[in-house]
Design a protein around this motif. Structure first.
Motif, PDB file in Angstrom:
ATOM      1  N   VAL A   1       0.853  -1.186   0.000  1.00 33.96           N
ATOM      2  CA  VAL A   1       0.000   0.000   0.000  1.00 33.96           C
ATOM      3  C   VAL A   1       0.891   1.239   0.000  1.00 33.96           C
ATOM      4  CG1 VAL A   1      -1.716   1.285   1.318  1.00 33.96           C
ATOM      5  CG2 VAL A   1      -1.858  -1.203   1.181  1.00 33.96           C
ATOM      6  N   GLN A   2       0.756   2.033  -1.034  1.00 39.90           N
ATOM      7  CA  GLN A   2       1.606   3.222  -1.174  1.00 39.90           C
ATOM      8  C   GLN A   2       0.716   4.463  -1.156  1.00 39.90           C
ATOM      9  OE1 GLN A   2       4.275   2.618  -4.677  1.00 39.90           O
ATOM     10  NE2 GLN A   2       3.336   0.593  -4.695  1.00 39.90           N
ATOM     11  N   LEU A   3       1.009   5.356  -0.246  1.00 35.45           N
ATOM     12  CA  LEU A   3       0.224   6.577  -0.124  1.00 35.45           C
ATOM     13  C   LEU A   3       1.119   7.781  -0.380  1.00 35.45           C
ATOM     14  CD1 LEU A   3      -2.609   7.737   0.775  1.00 35.45           C
ATOM     15  CD2 LEU A   3      -1.542   8.111   2.995  1.00 35.45           C
ATOM     16  N   THR A   4       0.675   8.641  -1.266  1.00 35.95           N
ATOM     17  CA  THR A   4       1.388   9.888  -1.530  1.00 35.95           C
ATOM     18  C   THR A   4       0.449  11.039  -1.198  1.00 35.95           C
ATOM     19  OG1 THR A   4       2.621   8.845  -3.318  1.00 35.95           O
ATOM     20  CG2 THR A   4       2.614  11.240  -3.268  1.00 35.95           C
ATOM     21  N   VAL A   5       0.916  11.918  -0.339  1.00 33.96           N
ATOM     22  CA  VAL A   5       0.068  13.038   0.088  1.00 33.96           C
ATOM     23  C   VAL A   5       0.697  14.344  -0.371  1.00 33.96           C
ATOM     24  CG1 VAL A   5      -0.980  14.225   2.040  1.00 33.96           C
ATOM     25  CG2 VAL A   5      -0.734  11.736   2.088  1.00 33.96           C
ATOM     26  N   GLY A   6      -0.066  15.088  -1.122  1.00 35.96           N
ATOM     27  CA  GLY A   6       0.362  16.413  -1.546  1.00 35.96           C
ATOM     28  C   GLY A   6      -0.691  17.437  -1.178  1.00 35.96           C
ATOM     29  N   ALA A   7      -0.467  18.639  -1.583  1.00 38.59           N
ATOM     30  CA  ALA A   7      -1.383  19.702  -1.188  1.00 38.59           C
ATOM     31  C   ALA A   7      -2.774  19.511  -1.787  1.00 38.59           C
ATOM     32  CB  ALA A   7      -0.815  21.050  -1.635  1.00 38.59           C
ATOM     33  N   ARG A   8      -2.824  18.908  -2.942  1.00 40.50           N
ATOM     34  CA  ARG A   8      -4.130  18.798  -3.604  1.00 40.50           C
ATOM     35  C   ARG A   8      -4.711  17.404  -3.609  1.00 40.50           C
ATOM     36  NH1 ARG A   8      -3.440  21.726  -9.127  1.00 40.50           N
ATOM     37  NH2 ARG A   8      -5.353  20.567  -9.466  1.00 40.50           N
ATOM     38  N   HIS A   9      -3.851  16.398  -3.634  1.00 38.01           N
ATOM     39  CA  HIS A   9      -4.392  15.052  -3.741  1.00 38.01           C
ATOM     40  C   HIS A   9      -3.681  14.070  -2.825  1.00 38.01           C
ATOM     41  CE1 HIS A   9      -5.502  16.641  -7.850  1.00 38.01           C
ATOM     42  NE2 HIS A   9      -6.666  16.224  -7.383  1.00 38.01           N
ATOM     43  N   LEU A  10      -4.420  13.061  -2.430  1.00 41.45           N
ATOM     44  CA  LEU A  10      -3.830  11.869  -1.833  1.00 41.45           C
ATOM     45  C   LEU A  10      -3.912  10.784  -2.890  1.00 41.45           C
ATOM     46  CD1 LEU A  10      -5.760  13.276   0.603  1.00 41.45           C
ATOM     47  CD2 LEU A  10      -4.660  11.479   1.898  1.00 41.45           C
TER      48      LEU A  10
ATOM     49  N   ASP B   1       4.956  18.648  -1.140  1.00 42.32           N
ATOM     50  CA  ASP B   1       4.552  19.985  -0.682  1.00 42.32           C
ATOM     51  C   ASP B   1       4.774  20.154   0.814  1.00 42.32           C
ATOM     52  OD1 ASP B   1       3.615  20.467  -3.331  1.00 42.32           O
ATOM     53  OD2 ASP B   1       1.746  19.435  -2.815  1.00 42.32           O
ATOM     54  N   GLY B   2       5.857  19.581   1.292  1.00 40.51           N
ATOM     55  CA  GLY B   2       6.199  19.746   2.707  1.00 40.51           C
ATOM     56  C   GLY B   2       5.551  18.750   3.638  1.00 40.51           C
ATOM     57  N   CYS B   3       4.761  17.875   3.104  1.00 40.70           N
ATOM     58  CA  CYS B   3       4.059  16.912   3.962  1.00 40.70           C
ATOM     59  C   CYS B   3       5.025  15.836   4.457  1.00 40.70           C
ATOM     60  CB  CYS B   3       2.923  16.271   3.176  1.00 40.70           C
ATOM     61  SG  CYS B   3       2.011  15.049   4.125  1.00 40.70           S
ATOM     62  N   LYS B   4       4.851  15.440   5.708  1.00 41.61           N
ATOM     63  CA  LYS B   4       5.627  14.328   6.263  1.00 41.61           C
ATOM     64  C   LYS B   4       4.668  13.342   6.904  1.00 41.61           C
ATOM     65  CE  LYS B   4      10.086  16.518   7.167  1.00 41.61           C
ATOM     66  NZ  LYS B   4      11.063  16.903   8.204  1.00 41.61           N
ATOM     67  N   LEU B   5       4.995  12.084   6.719  1.00 38.22           N
ATOM     68  CA  LEU B   5       4.122  11.025   7.219  1.00 38.22           C
ATOM     69  C   LEU B   5       4.935   9.975   7.944  1.00 38.22           C
ATOM     70  CD1 LEU B   5       2.216  10.443   3.876  1.00 38.22           C
ATOM     71  CD2 LEU B   5       1.235  11.564   5.863  1.00 38.22           C
ATOM     72  N   THR B   6       4.317   9.320   8.883  1.00 41.79           N
ATOM     73  CA  THR B   6       4.879   8.081   9.416  1.00 41.79           C
ATOM     74  C   THR B   6       3.857   6.987   9.166  1.00 41.79           C
ATOM     75  OG1 THR B   6       3.931   8.435  11.600  1.00 41.79           O
ATOM     76  CG2 THR B   6       6.169   9.237  11.226  1.00 41.79           C
TER      77      THR B   6
ATOM     78  N   PRO C   1       0.769  18.803  -9.475  1.00 39.75           N
ATOM     79  CA  PRO C   1       2.161  18.410  -9.350  1.00 39.75           C
ATOM     80  C   PRO C   1       2.459  17.250 -10.284  1.00 39.75           C
ATOM     81  CG  PRO C   1       1.134  18.634  -7.199  1.00 39.75           C
ATOM     82  CD  PRO C   1       0.060  18.760  -8.207  1.00 39.75           C
ATOM     83  N   PRO C   2       3.630  17.253 -10.886  1.00 40.53           N
ATOM     84  CA  PRO C   2       3.929  16.188 -11.831  1.00 40.53           C
ATOM     85  C   PRO C   2       3.925  14.841 -11.134  1.00 40.53           C
ATOM     86  CG  PRO C   2       5.897  17.432 -11.304  1.00 40.53           C
ATOM     87  CD  PRO C   2       4.752  18.146 -10.694  1.00 40.53           C
ATOM     88  N   PRO C   3       3.636  13.804 -11.871  1.00 38.61           N
ATOM     89  CA  PRO C   3       3.662  12.475 -11.271  1.00 38.61           C
ATOM     90  C   PRO C   3       5.054  12.184 -10.728  1.00 38.61           C
ATOM     91  CG  PRO C   3       2.825  12.412 -13.530  1.00 38.61           C
ATOM     92  CD  PRO C   3       3.361  13.774 -13.291  1.00 38.61           C
ATOM     93  N   PRO C   4       5.130  11.365  -9.689  1.00 38.85           N
ATOM     94  CA  PRO C   4       6.437  11.032  -9.143  1.00 38.85           C
ATOM     95  C   PRO C   4       7.327  10.453 -10.233  1.00 38.85           C
ATOM     96  CG  PRO C   4       4.670  10.094  -7.815  1.00 38.85           C
ATOM     97  CD  PRO C   4       4.048  10.673  -9.024  1.00 38.85           C
ATOM     98  N   SER C   5       8.513  10.930 -10.274  1.00 37.78           N
ATOM     99  CA  SER C   5       9.427  10.449 -11.293  1.00 37.78           C
ATOM    100  C   SER C   5      10.575   9.718 -10.627  1.00 37.78           C
ATOM    101  CB  SER C   5       9.970  11.636 -12.089  1.00 37.78           C
ATOM    102  OG  SER C   5      11.084  11.227 -12.836  1.00 37.78           O
TER     103      SER C   5
END
Lengths: 235, 734
Positions: free
Chosen positions: A34-43, A165-170, A217-221
């Motif tokens: 399970v991979q979660l990416t959190v940015g300012a506009r989308h998860l 966008d500066g987000c940090k997760l654990t 934001p561009p897709p993760p590259s």
């Protein structure tokens, strides 16, 4: 009745194979990454399911619609088309207890791992989801992925997270890998904790009008520096 | 060139267009004010994910945004329960759909065809230039009348075999249809495709379409050892940016024949590691030279956890050669600290020099010094055959060794999987298969090491046999790290009972991702590396396991696996250091664990220097086990074997938890009794003739139950020991 017949046929094949199974190690497991990416506009949520022998054999049996032992591209497509709808309610995303409207980002993808035959193998199913990042996301909020995909299969679970966008997760995980599968209505919970919410993107989201689009934001590259992703081991 | 095409190429096909067309037809009858053009969402998703190159790099993020916008609008439409919300959602979707259509119409790659014309033809007529061996056609198909729909499809020129250049596209009877057709396995140069348009109730229209692909370029790639500067094996990934698919390097080793069709039987290895490290890498034994489609490529190079990972973008041009040499830099050299890496769980056939050469290349590519290459057995047969066991059958290349071992006995629904290292012959007797202690003793008699696999996840009821044989000191090690999952529940339970166990890790390829993704380091100090030295260090428990961070750990002068014997309580100095790859593991967190509880923790603060140390004193108390563990910011983990602090006359166990710990073990023994009883019952009823596992369990049940009885006595003795220690453990007894 048709479904029942198909299940019985599959069971017969799998049962026969099991009786001479070479290696039962993990054969009845499905690995959930399970991979979660959190940015300012989308998860963005990507669920990679790697089906080990037994479950891959079952799914391959389903894919092979004609059935001639070989899975064609058209059969794969036919397998995937209804799959997205069938699985739509089996993954949920909650932020601080509130369910987010999770939508498919792309069609599901299957990788048969160079083996297009029926029978035991490995294959990977990748599901892509996304949801708008709630403006209420705060530090310490819990982000929970409820996973009811193939609940009858034993599960190996891994988590990865990435903040933009500066987000940090654990990450945390509350599943017991390799243990008896939970009851069918019980989800496996993959938990993330927001350490630092994303900085709000000043750009407005794409509007419904014909005004110029603001690109997301561009897709993760993969060519970018390695992301600060986290993979939480299963306790 | 063996291509691992991106998944979409495996999925899209023209035959499926019928289903999509049904959607088109039904959607066209829907209220256009509250619905999106049929197929537009699939189209947008396919373009954004797979065929963005048609619109150019600059538009990629915009296509991605449109895809999201359309999907959110559709979701709003689906959930709308008032006219107003429905209109809002439809308006949002329509705007995005219009915008998408604008992009499509402005796209230089768009090919138009008017099926209503007397002589339909493609405009432009071709040849259509495609980027390489994969590509896509973007079509506008006018069928006359009103209506707007979108289609996605795919076409593999290698299927069916033979002459296969006909693509069939089903389109609506009327209206304008936009289609994106993925093409794969395109030959170099010029190809004439037949595109057949099928419309309901009308004869098909078949038109030729010339497509061309550019001449390929060449890549010459060399990976150098950071130690010697000479070419060395490495794990390499080649990813074509244009289609997002990876390709097998020219000399990438295909391991499938050595995997007995087991597990992930392919040379494309996806490590159980974070981020792009989990993508497909191939073992490349030496420099290679191969053709590649022109365009942007990403090269990934890994050489095991001690080296930095390289990702570099290159441009391949038609007819030109790109030469690249990479030298992945070590961010740490554990050999200099006296630590040598191993993988306790590698399945791979070695029956020939070629087999050995292939596997040695993989081991060297992942910078593993000792691989325990295990022949696997079950109650029926064996797998991953080896030429033999013992020093004569080791494969040695410099400071890398393949040492045959075994994973057997293995029972899945009964009492777990076992491992053995450094054996001189395989130990396997199906008639006594459930009596694991006999195997452990035989392995020890050979000078080998015994252990349990998959203890990190407690798979296959391994806790049952552990409850029988760990307190009897029959085993040396347990796997606590696998698939990048550190699991210590069972490990801590047995340590807390005062049982010594060495921490180990193994990849379990081909079920695992790649050799060395988790690994065990053994401390040889200044001793020269050899398999024998490594096994001896391992036997002493001088190990730590890791999937990323490194650890050094001492209590006073003791190292992992050592026993500190104390006559009285005193202060102990605990020193530990954890550090990780600055590119990816920051921050590194270090924890000191005593009896399973964290007694001190610290985290690195400099993102460019993920290193943290602890140096403190702690009272020995009545004894304990103390270990260090670490976690990288990328989710990788490490854990040492404990240092055992033993007070005279006392076990080092977690005294205040003994009752609960013993109760768990007794429950495990009860489980064994139950499965034996069940098997005996079924056998008496004649129901096990096709179930060799349980049949043998029934037959061997009495012998197994004897061992249960012995274990129960042992736990009763432990309870008496606890009682006897009570007085000495009173506060004044310190």
């Amino acid at each position: 009745m048709a479904c029942l017949i198909r299940l019985l046929l599959a069971g017969g094949v799998i049962g026969g194979w099991q009786s001479v199974a070479a290696h039962d190690l993990f054969t009845n497991y499905v690995q959930h990454c399970v991979q979660l990416t959190v940015g300012a506009r989308h998860l963005d949520l990507t669920v990679d399911l790697t089906f080990f022998e037994e479950w891959s054999a079952r799914e391959r049996q389903t894919m092979d619609a004609n059935p001639n032992g070989r899975i064609t591209r058209s059969e794969l497509e036919a397998y995937l088309k209804p799959l997205a709808a069938r699985l739509s309610g089996q993954v949920k995303l909650r932020v601080a207890g509130h369910e987010l409207p999770l939508a498919l980002l792309y069609d599901p993808e299957v990788d048969l791992m160079t083996n297009d035959q029926t029978g035991p193998g490995h294959h990977r199913l990748r599901l892509f989801y996304f949801a708008p990042t709630p403006t209420t996301l705060r530090a310490e909020d819990e982000i929970v992925v409820e996973d009811r995909l193939w609940p009858e299969a034993k599960l190996l679970g891994t988590l990865q997270s990435e903040g933009h966008d500066g987000c940090k997760l654990t990450t945390e995980i509350s599943i017991k890998a390799g243990r008896v599968p939970p009851p069918p209505d019980e989800a496996r919970w993959f938990k993330f904790r927001c350490v630092k919410p994303p900085v709000a993107n000043p750009a407005a989201p794409v509007a419904a009008t014909a005004r110029p689009l603001i690109p997301s934001p561009p897709p993760p590259s993969p060519s970018q520096p390695m992301p600060a992703s986290l993979t939480q081991p299963v306790p | 060139m063996n291509r691992q095409l991106p998944p979409h190429f495996s999925l899209t096909l023209l035959a499926a267009t019928l289903a999509a067309f049904c959607c088109v037809a039904s959607a066209q009858s829907a209220d256009p004010a509250t619905s999106l053009p049929a197929g537009v969402i699939d189209f947008a998703g396919r373009v954004a994910r797979n065929h963005w190159y048609l619109f150019g790099t600059a538009k990629r993020t915009e296509m991605e945004a449109l895809n999201r916008e359309l999907r959110e609008a559709q979701q709003q439409l689906d959930k709308a329960n008032t006219d107003e919300t429905r209109r809002d959602a439809a308006s949002r979707g329509t705007a995005a759909s219009s915008r998408l259509r604008e992009h499509v119409n402005a796209c230089a790659h768009l090919v138009r065809v008017d099926l209503t014309a007397a002589h339909p033809m493609f405009t432009p007529g071709g040849p259509i230039e495609l980027p390489g061996d994969t590509g896509a056609l973007l079509l506008e198909v006018v069928a006359g009348g009103a209506g707007l729909s979108y289609r996605t499809a795919g076409f593999d020129l290698s299927l069916p075999p033979g002459e296969s250049s006909l693509a069939t596209l089903e389109v609506p009877a009327s209206g304008t249809n936009y289609a994106v057709i993925g093409l794969e396995h395109l030959p170099f140069g010029r190809t004439t495709l037949g595109i057949e348009f099928k419309r309901p109730d009308q004869p098909p229209v078949r038109l030729p379409l010339e497509v061309t692909t550019p001449a390929p370029g060449r890549l010459k790639l060399t990976v150098l050892s950071d130690d010697t500067g000479q070419p060395a094996p490495a794990m390499v990934r080649l990813l074509w940016r244009t289609d997002g698919g990876s390709r097998q390097p020219g000399n990438g080793i295909e391991f499938a024949p050595q995997f007995d069709k087991q597990g992930k039987a392919s040379g494309a290895r996806n490590a159980n590691l974070p981020g792009p490290l989990a993508d497909s890498f191939w073992c490349v034994p030496a420099p290679f030279d191969m053709t590649l489609a022109p365009g942007e490529w990403q090269i990934g190079v890994r050489r095991g956890v001690e080296h930095e990972v390289i990702f570099e973008n290159i441009t391949v041009r038609s007819g030109e050669t790109v030469a690249r040499t990479f030298r992945p830099r070590r961010w740490t050299d554990m050999r200099q600290h006296g630590w040598w890496s191993g993988d306790d769980h590698v399945h791979c056939r070695i029956l020939s020099d070629a087999d050995a050469r292939h596997l040695m290349a993989w081991v060297q590519a992942e910078d593993i010094h000792l691989a325990n290459v295990v022949k696997m057995g079950d109650i029926y047969r064996t797998y991953f055959e080896q030429r033999g066991f013992g020093p004569d059958y080791r494969v040695v290349d410099g400071e890398h060794v393949l040492s045959p071992g075994q994973e057997c006995p293995r029972t899945h629904d009964q009492i777990g999987h076992t491992l053995a290292m450094n054996i001189t012959s395989m130990v396997r007797d199906p008639e006594r298969y459930f009596l694991y202690d006999e195997v452990f003793d035989a392995v020890h008699a050979q000078g080998g090491l015994s252990g349990y696999a998959h203890v990190n996840t407690g798979l296959f009821h391994v806790h049952r046999d552990m409850s029988l044989n760990v307190p009897r000191q029959k085993v040396d090690f347990v796997e606590i790290l696998q698939f990048n999952q550190l699991g210590t529940d069972l490990y801590y339970d047995f340590l807390n009972l005062g049982c010594k166990l060495t921490a180990s890790a193994g990849s379990d390829v081909p079920w695992g991702g790649t050799i060395g993704e988790v690994r065990t380091y053994a401390y040889l100090a200044k001793q020269r590396f050899s398999a024998d030295a490594w096994f001896e260090a391992f036997r002493r428990g001088r190990t730590f396991t890791t999937s990323g961070p490194m650890i050094e750990f001492r209590v006073d002068k003791a190292l992992s696996g050592d026993e500190l014997q104390l006559k009285a309580d005193r202060q102990l100095r605990v020193r530990a250091r954890a550090w990780g790859d600055p590119q990816r593991m920051a921050p590194v967190k270090l924890e000191i664990v005593r009896h399973g509880e964290v007694i001190r923790a610290a985290e690195s603060s400099d993102p460019k220097h993920p290193e943290v140390q602890l140096d403190f004193t702690v009272a020995a108390g009545h004894g304990a086990w103390i270990a260090a563990r670490a976690r990288g910011g990328d989710g990788t983990s490490a854990h040492t074997t404990p240092i055992y602090i033993v007070r005279a006359g006392l076990r080092f166990w977690k005294y205040d938890g003994v009752d609960e710990l013993i109760a768990k073990r007794l429950a495990s023994l009860a489980e064994i009794e139950q499965i034996v009883a069940d098997a005996k019952q079924l056998n008496a009823e004649g129901k096990l003739e096709k179930d060799r596992y349980r049949k043998q369990l029934a037959l061997q049940g009495d012998a197994l139950l004897e061992r249960v009885t012995r274990a129960r006595n042992l736990y009763a003795n432990l309870q008496r020991t606890a009682e006897a220690e009570r007085e000495q453990r009173r506060p004044s007894g310190r």
